[in-house]
Motif scaffolding. Structure first.
Motif, PDB file in Angstrom:
ATOM      1  N   ALA A 178      -4.771   3.522  -2.187  1.00  0.00           N
ATOM      2  CA  ALA A 178      -4.616   2.032  -1.904  1.00  0.00           C
ATOM      3  C   ALA A 178      -5.710   1.806  -0.571  1.00  0.00           C
ATOM      4  O   ALA A 178      -5.025   2.138   0.460  1.00  0.00           O
ATOM      5  N   PRO A 224      -1.543  -4.111  -4.498  1.00  0.00           N
ATOM      6  CA  PRO A 224      -2.439  -3.136  -3.688  1.00  0.00           C
ATOM      7  C   PRO A 224      -3.856  -3.177  -4.518  1.00  0.00           C
ATOM      8  O   PRO A 224      -3.952  -3.193  -5.689  1.00  0.00           O
ATOM      9  N   ARG A 229       0.908  -1.098  -0.059  1.00  0.00           N
ATOM     10  CA  ARG A 229      -0.001   0.049   0.064  1.00  0.00           C
ATOM     11  C   ARG A 229       0.738   1.246   0.126  1.00  0.00           C
ATOM     12  O   ARG A 229       0.603   2.375  -0.727  1.00  0.00           O
ATOM     13  N   VAL A 252      -6.533  -0.555  -5.414  1.00  0.00           N
ATOM     14  CA  VAL A 252      -6.508   0.913  -5.615  1.00  0.00           C
ATOM     15  C   VAL A 252      -7.935   1.434  -6.236  1.00  0.00           C
ATOM     16  O   VAL A 252      -8.431   0.825  -7.127  1.00  0.00           O
TER      17      VAL A 252
END
Length: 393
Positions: free
Chosen positions: A142, A135, A112, A137
């Motif tokens: 994130a 991550p 992240r 997003v």
């Protein structure tokens, strides 16, 4: 999973999935028993697991149901374990734990922070689980991470984890849209309730007060009608009701308006009994009746008639509210429903908007009117709406 299978999974999550499904559908339609190549079978399995996981992600990554999504994502990735970690550190884990949850939190924090996928080799023996994190997003932020554990982590799993993280982000965004639609529907109802207060309650109370000394019994009846009307209109639960319940509130409303208009307000009802149980959006017919009184009959000196009707055409219930009042210019009506105006006819526009939200672009109001020719408003509601049962609100 082999690298070939993982590659097929990636294809299933992209545009190739549609082609694969069409190919499989054609083969099944011909009665073929062969489901195709290994890649096609893997794609079908990937789509199946993704569809099972999707509903559990819509409430956000910290929701309790995400652990069910993690179970399907682990099968999808073919990994030993999978963790979905939200931005607040909530871990939804599936697979062999063995202390991996705390490792998943650390890995999620790193991916992240970096905003990109990362591979984490096993710290000890070669047979220990490695990890890949990607991550999740949403809108450039994130909001979480997908962490997959395997021994070893191959290139195909790295790519697949990233694709799955992007897919999870899409599900979270869809869940946000669902929540926004629900909030918009509630806002529309609040708008209708706010409209009721200034435009009706004062006149109703004034009418009741006028009977207190001259006809106390009539005043008491009107107080009860007013209580029933307000209790229904300002109820807090549910976005849906039945036509029968809405007509009950409309009866109370019209009794209060008759106290003002006297014989100048005439009402005709032609309601098909089989339509009474039809599920409709809450406060969708009542504002049409109020609009007919306020903007159709009230401006004229001689009052007029309101005709409320419903019929069953098999698949839909058609509900109409018609008045023989002053009407309006069709161009002005078109502008009102599309661009809005200075605050008049808010109920009409509000109902049209909500019907389109619930039943699609073709589900809005149909209005027939002209200056001096009255107005007829028609709405068509599906007879079968299992997802909109007012008892489940």
């Amino acid at each position: 999973m082999t690298d070939v299978v993982l590659a097929a999974v990636l294809g299933a999550l992209g545009g190739i999935a549609l082609t694969v499904l069409l190919l499989l559908a054609r083969r099944l339609a011909r009665g073929a028993t062969d489901l195709g190549s290994e890649a096609e079978r893997a794609a079908l399995q990937a789509l199946h697991q993704a569809s099972l996981a999707a509903p559990h992600l819509r409430a956000g990554l910290a929701a309790p149901d995400v652990v069910k999504a993690a179970r399907h994502l682990r099968v999808l990735l073919g990994s030993a374990a999978v963790a979905v970690v939200s931005s607040d550190g909530t871990v939804s884990f599936d697979g062999a734990t063995d202390g991996l949850e705390s490792a998943a939190v650390r890995i999620a924090a790193q991916v992240r922070s970096s905003g990109r996928r990362q591979v984490f080799p096993a710290p000890g023996r070669a047979d220990e689980l490695e990890a890949v994190g990607a991550p999740i997003v949403v809108d450039g932020e994130a909001v979480g991470a997908v962490v997959a554990f395997a021994a070893p982590v191959r290139a195909a799993l790295v790519r697949a984890a990233e694709e799955v993280a992007d897919w999870c982000a899409a599900q979270v965004e869809l869940g946000g849209l669902d929540a926004s639609r629900a909030q918009l529907a509630e806002a529309e109802l609040r708008s209708l309730r706010a409209q009721i207060s200034p435009h009706f309650i004062y006149n109703a109370l004034t009418a009741i007060a006028s009977f207190i000394t001259t006809d106390p019994a009539r005043a008491r009846e009107l107080v009860l009608e007013f209580a029933d009307f307000t209790r229904y209109s300002f109820r807090r639960q549910g976005e849906f009701t039945t036509l029968a319940e809405e007509l009950g509130s409309i009866h109370s409303y019209l009794e209060l308006e008759r106290a003002r208009f006297g014989d100048r307000l005439r009402v005709t009802l032609r309601i098909a009994p089989e339509t009474l149980s039809t599920v409709i959006p809450f406060l969708s017919v009542q504002p049409l009746v109020e609009n007919a009184v306020r903007h159709g009959l009230e401006p004229g000196e001689g009052g007029g008639e309101i005709r409320i009707a419903s019929r069953d055409d098999g698949t839909h219930a058609e509900i109409t509210v018609e008045d023989d009042g002053v009407g309006m210019d069709p161009d002005a009506l078109r502008s009102l429903l599309t661009a809005g105006d200075d605050g008049r006819h808010v109920g009409l526009r509000n109902v049209d908007t909500r019907l389109r939200q619930v039943y699609g672009p073709g589900g809005g109001l149909v209005v027939e009117t002209n200056s001096g020719a009255g107005t007829l408003v028609r709405m068509r509601v599906p007879r079968s709406q299992p997802l909109n049962d007012p008892d489940n609100d």
